[in-house]
Design a protein around this motif. Structure first.
Motif, PDB file in Angstrom:
ATOM      1  N   UNK A  41      84.369  18.201  42.442  1.00  0.00           N
ATOM      2  CA  UNK A  41      84.948  19.164  41.150  1.00  0.00           C
ATOM      3  C   UNK A  41      86.445  19.648  41.799  1.00  0.00           C
ATOM      4  N   UNK A  42      87.326  19.429  40.728  1.00  0.00           N
ATOM      5  CA  UNK A  42      88.547  19.913  40.815  1.00  0.00           C
ATOM      6  C   UNK A  42      89.280  20.567  39.921  1.00  0.00           C
ATOM      7  N   UNK A  43      89.672  21.763  40.196  1.00  0.00           N
ATOM      8  CA  UNK A  43      90.389  22.747  39.125  1.00  0.00           C
ATOM      9  C   UNK A  43      91.734  22.177  38.722  1.00  0.00           C
ATOM     10  N   UNK A  44      92.015  22.015  37.680  1.00  0.00           N
ATOM     11  CA  UNK A  44      92.961  21.302  37.281  1.00  0.00           C
ATOM     12  C   UNK A  44      94.283  22.354  37.101  1.00  0.00           C
ATOM     13  N   UNK A  45      93.793  23.563  37.352  1.00  0.00           N
ATOM     14  CA  UNK A  45      95.229  24.539  37.442  1.00  0.00           C
ATOM     15  C   UNK A  45      95.789  24.575  38.699  1.00  0.00           C
ATOM     16  N   UNK A  46      94.946  24.859  39.734  1.00  0.00           N
ATOM     17  CA  UNK A  46      95.038  25.062  41.204  1.00  0.00           C
ATOM     18  C   UNK A  46      94.851  23.842  42.178  1.00  0.00           C
ATOM     19  N   UNK A  47      94.246  22.943  41.737  1.00  0.00           N
ATOM     20  CA  UNK A  47      93.957  21.733  42.585  1.00  0.00           C
ATOM     21  C   UNK A  47      92.965  21.904  43.553  1.00  0.00           C
ATOM     22  N   UNK A  48      92.259  23.035  43.644  1.00  0.00           N
ATOM     23  CA  UNK A  48      91.226  23.423  44.754  1.00  0.00           C
ATOM     24  C   UNK A  48      89.900  22.468  44.307  1.00  0.00           C
ATOM     25  N   UNK A  49      89.415  21.966  45.434  1.00  0.00           N
ATOM     26  CA  UNK A  49      88.214  21.320  45.246  1.00  0.00           C
ATOM     27  C   UNK A  49      86.836  21.595  45.933  1.00  0.00           C
ATOM     28  N   UNK A  50      85.803  21.399  45.063  1.00  0.00           N
ATOM     29  CA  UNK A  50      84.663  21.724  45.380  1.00  0.00           C
ATOM     30  C   UNK A  50      83.678  20.277  45.625  1.00  0.00           C
ATOM     31  N   UNK A  51      82.860  20.056  46.668  1.00  0.00           N
ATOM     32  CA  UNK A  51      81.855  18.986  46.600  1.00  0.00           C
ATOM     33  C   UNK A  51      80.578  19.291  46.493  1.00  0.00           C
ATOM     34  N   UNK A  52      79.878  18.683  45.599  1.00  0.00           N
ATOM     35  CA  UNK A  52      78.434  19.037  45.472  1.00  0.00           C
ATOM     36  C   UNK A  52      77.612  17.934  46.004  1.00  0.00           C
ATOM     37  N   UNK A  53      77.009  18.191  47.478  1.00  0.00           N
ATOM     38  CA  UNK A  53      75.898  17.413  48.238  1.00  0.00           C
ATOM     39  C   UNK A  53      77.138  16.399  48.750  1.00  0.00           C
ATOM     40  N   UNK A  54      77.304  16.583  50.101  1.00  0.00           N
ATOM     41  CA  UNK A  54      77.917  15.604  51.271  1.00  0.00           C
ATOM     42  C   UNK A  54      76.756  14.589  51.817  1.00  0.00           C
ATOM     43  N   UNK A  55      76.195  13.888  50.844  1.00  0.00           N
ATOM     44  CA  UNK A  55      74.832  13.286  50.965  1.00  0.00           C
ATOM     45  C   UNK A  55      74.952  12.097  52.011  1.00  0.00           C
ATOM     46  N   UNK A 104      90.359  28.274  39.856  1.00  0.00           N
ATOM     47  CA  UNK A 104      89.985  29.394  38.548  1.00  0.00           C
ATOM     48  C   UNK A 104      88.979  29.188  37.705  1.00  0.00           C
ATOM     49  N   UNK A 105      88.162  28.233  38.117  1.00  0.00           N
ATOM     50  CA  UNK A 105      86.871  28.076  37.136  1.00  0.00           C
ATOM     51  C   UNK A 105      85.786  28.456  38.190  1.00  0.00           C
ATOM     52  N   UNK A 106      84.674  28.616  37.526  1.00  0.00           N
ATOM     53  CA  UNK A 106      83.573  29.627  38.062  1.00  0.00           C
ATOM     54  C   UNK A 106      82.259  28.537  37.725  1.00  0.00           C
ATOM     55  N   UNK A 107      81.751  28.447  38.872  1.00  0.00           N
ATOM     56  CA  UNK A 107      80.124  27.863  38.719  1.00  0.00           C
ATOM     57  C   UNK A 107      79.163  28.849  38.904  1.00  0.00           C
ATOM     58  N   UNK A 129      81.851  25.444  30.143  1.00  0.00           N
ATOM     59  CA  UNK A 129      83.162  25.145  29.897  1.00  0.00           C
ATOM     60  C   UNK A 129      83.629  25.949  28.706  1.00  0.00           C
ATOM     61  N   UNK A 130      84.901  26.601  28.961  1.00  0.00           N
ATOM     62  CA  UNK A 130      85.356  27.464  27.629  1.00  0.00           C
ATOM     63  C   UNK A 130      85.716  26.586  26.364  1.00  0.00           C
ATOM     64  N   UNK A 131      86.153  25.290  26.818  1.00  0.00           N
ATOM     65  CA  UNK A 131      86.554  24.643  25.823  1.00  0.00           C
ATOM     66  C   UNK A 131      85.544  23.456  25.350  1.00  0.00           C
ATOM     67  N   UNK A 132      84.339  23.605  25.718  1.00  0.00           N
ATOM     68  CA  UNK A 132      83.185  22.631  25.070  1.00  0.00           C
ATOM     69  C   UNK A 132      81.935  22.864  25.783  1.00  0.00           C
ATOM     70  N   UNK A 133      81.152  21.809  25.897  1.00  0.00           N
ATOM     71  CA  UNK A 133      79.712  21.979  26.082  1.00  0.00           C
ATOM     72  C   UNK A 133      79.492  22.568  27.572  1.00  0.00           C
ATOM     73  N   UNK A 134      78.339  23.100  27.992  1.00  0.00           N
ATOM     74  CA  UNK A 134      78.036  23.302  29.492  1.00  0.00           C
ATOM     75  C   UNK A 134      77.825  22.403  30.390  1.00  0.00           C
ATOM     76  N   UNK A 135      78.062  22.304  31.706  1.00  0.00           N
ATOM     77  CA  UNK A 135      77.701  21.390  32.514  1.00  0.00           C
ATOM     78  C   UNK A 135      76.951  21.918  33.657  1.00  0.00           C
ATOM     79  N   UNK A 136      75.841  21.153  34.015  1.00  0.00           N
ATOM     80  CA  UNK A 136      74.784  21.443  35.010  1.00  0.00           C
ATOM     81  C   UNK A 136      74.677  20.694  35.889  1.00  0.00           C
ATOM     82  N   UNK A 137      74.871  20.897  37.203  1.00  0.00           N
ATOM     83  CA  UNK A 137      74.591  19.951  38.318  1.00  0.00           C
ATOM     84  C   UNK A 137      73.159  20.483  38.947  1.00  0.00           C
ATOM     85  N   UNK A 138      72.060  19.683  38.948  1.00  0.00           N
ATOM     86  CA  UNK A 138      70.780  19.984  39.149  1.00  0.00           C
ATOM     87  C   UNK A 138      70.201  19.636  40.323  1.00  0.00           C
TER      88      UNK A 138
END
Length: 222
Positions: free
Chosen positions: A39-53, A127-130, A149-158
């Motif tokens: 996941x990458x914030x388009x404003x700041x470029x910060x990145x988060x990885x969900x599961x380093x599998x 600047x995004x929040x999970x 998403x303030x501009x659309x549907x919710x997104x859920x990583x399960x």
């Protein structure tokens, strides 16, 4: 290109560009076919990885020069954190996991969990929040991550707690009941049908597609 979420180990990732967040889905390991999400914030470029599998070199190539602020491990099962030590060593990312699973993750990987997550906690992606949703059952400390998403549907990583066609595997009846209770109250009970969810293996789905089957899942017991 339209995002589908249909990825295979060794194949190209699939990328979804939201207004504020970019979601990149990658499958690793021919045998287990785990999904990893960058996941990458388009404003700041910060990145988060969900599961380093698995497959740290491929994950690090995906991360690139932008670096990685955080790795969230959705649960303690071995196939979801085999690359955690190498990814953290290369990036210095903070390690987050559900509190009841944290000790097991550290025991299996040798990597300390920097922050133990509970229901209602938040994880920043620039600047995004999970929002953290605790889903006990597949493992005691399984977590899902919700991006509203303030501009659309919710997104859920399960993680492995919810798949197209049913909840994640449980070994005891009480674990199944716990997982179904949490899914019905914390996920289906509060999120709309257009919520797109991203599981730990296989294809994505929406809550609207799965919602009519809740009673069937409950009655069959798996």
């Amino acid at each position: 290109m339209t995002y589908t979420g249909d990825v295979t180990p060794g194949g190209a990732p699939d990328v979804r560009e939201l207004e504020h967040l970019t979601i990149t889905k990658l499958a690793v390991d021919e045998q287990m076919s785990n999904n990893c999400y960058l996941l990458r914030c388009r404003e700041t470029g910060d990145q988060v990885l969900v599961d380093a599998a698995s497959d740290a070199p491929t994950l690090l190539s995906l991360v690139g020069d932008a670096g990685l602020t955080t790795v969230v491990t959705t649960h303690q099962h071995w196939d979801h954190h085999r690359a955690l030590a190498d990814v953290v060593a290369a990036t210095g990312a903070q390690v987050l996991a559900g509190a009841p699973d944290a000790a097991a993750i550290t025991e299996q990987t040798g990597v300390p969990v920097d922050r133990e997550l509970a229901q209602g906690d938040t994880v920043a992606v620039g600047s995004c929040t999970l929002s953290v949703i605790a889903l006990a059952g597949h493992t005691p400390g399984s977590v899902a991550l919700l991006y509203e998403d303030p501009a659309g549907s919710p997104h859920l990583f399960t993680g492995d707690s919810l798949f197209p066609g049913g909840p994640g595997r449980t070994t005891r009846p009480e674990d199944f009941t716990s997982l179904m209770d949490d899914l019905e109250s914390k996920v289906f009970g509060r999120l709309p049908d257009d919520t797109w969810f991203y599981p730990g293996h296989g294809n994505d789905s929406t809550l609207g597609v799965e919602r009519p089957s809740l009673a069937e899942w409950r009655s069959r017991g798996w």
